[in-house]
Scaffold this active site. Sequence first.
Site, PDB file in Angstrom:
ATOM      1  CG  ASP A  52      -1.718   1.357   1.451  1.00 45.90           C
ATOM      2  OD1 ASP A  52      -2.675   1.567   0.494  1.00 45.90           O
ATOM      3  OD2 ASP A  52      -1.586   2.032   2.510  1.00 45.90           O
ATOM      4  CD  GLU A 124      -3.416  -1.968  -1.290  1.00 38.38           C
ATOM      5  OE1 GLU A 124      -3.572  -0.576  -1.513  1.00 38.38           O
ATOM      6  OE2 GLU A 124      -3.804  -2.436  -0.161  1.00 38.38           O
TER       7      GLU A 124
END
Length: 236
Positions: A52, A124
């Site tokens: 992320d 992610e």
Amino acid sequence: MEESRLQEFQERIKYCFQNNKLLVNALTHSSYANEKHWRYETNNERLEYLGDAVLELVSSEFIFKNNRDMEEGKMTKLRASLVCEISLAASAREIHLGDYLYLGKGERHTGGEKRDSILSDAFEAVIGALYLDGGMEAASKFIYEYVLSDIEKKQLFYDSKTILQEMVQSKMRAGTKISYPIVKEEGPDHNKNFEVICRIGDTEYGSGCGRTKKGAEQQAAYETILLLRQEKQTCI
């Protein structure tokens, strides 16, 4: 069997991991790790956290360098459209990520490999694994190919309901309402699937399906925008 699956996924994303354990980690959902009584760090949540951060940095730099006159607020909104759950889940489906996830039996039984939240988190995590295995270059290449491509379409989809509202207000008579009635709802509470139709006044346009009503409405609005644009071109 596992090696062949991992090899197939690496061929799909055009990257060969030096450390396959990182890839397995990225593909392992907490439900699978819990079912196997593995340690917490064997699931992909920590890699998701790292991925992320890498995704935010790379996308922020890309937007900053390619939109020199764009103000901060608009850059933030553009980034949000690219890295939101729905967009990342769509990118995950592009590489068939759900087919390669390690999910617990219960999660697999309820269609977890198709759920936006699980797909976006795993996507992610893959970015995090790429960063650890091949550095920023490997992670950036992946992000550029699967996230920062076709930006106009992704932004249009993200803002579809707002954009459609503005189109209707500017092009149609005042007071025309947009509604999204549900035409089909199926599945148990933990695994719902909604189908809605976008209705402008009394006329039906695009339809959309999704695990949530909001997601289905977003898809319907997007399809409606495309239909309205096509109508406009036909009339010219």
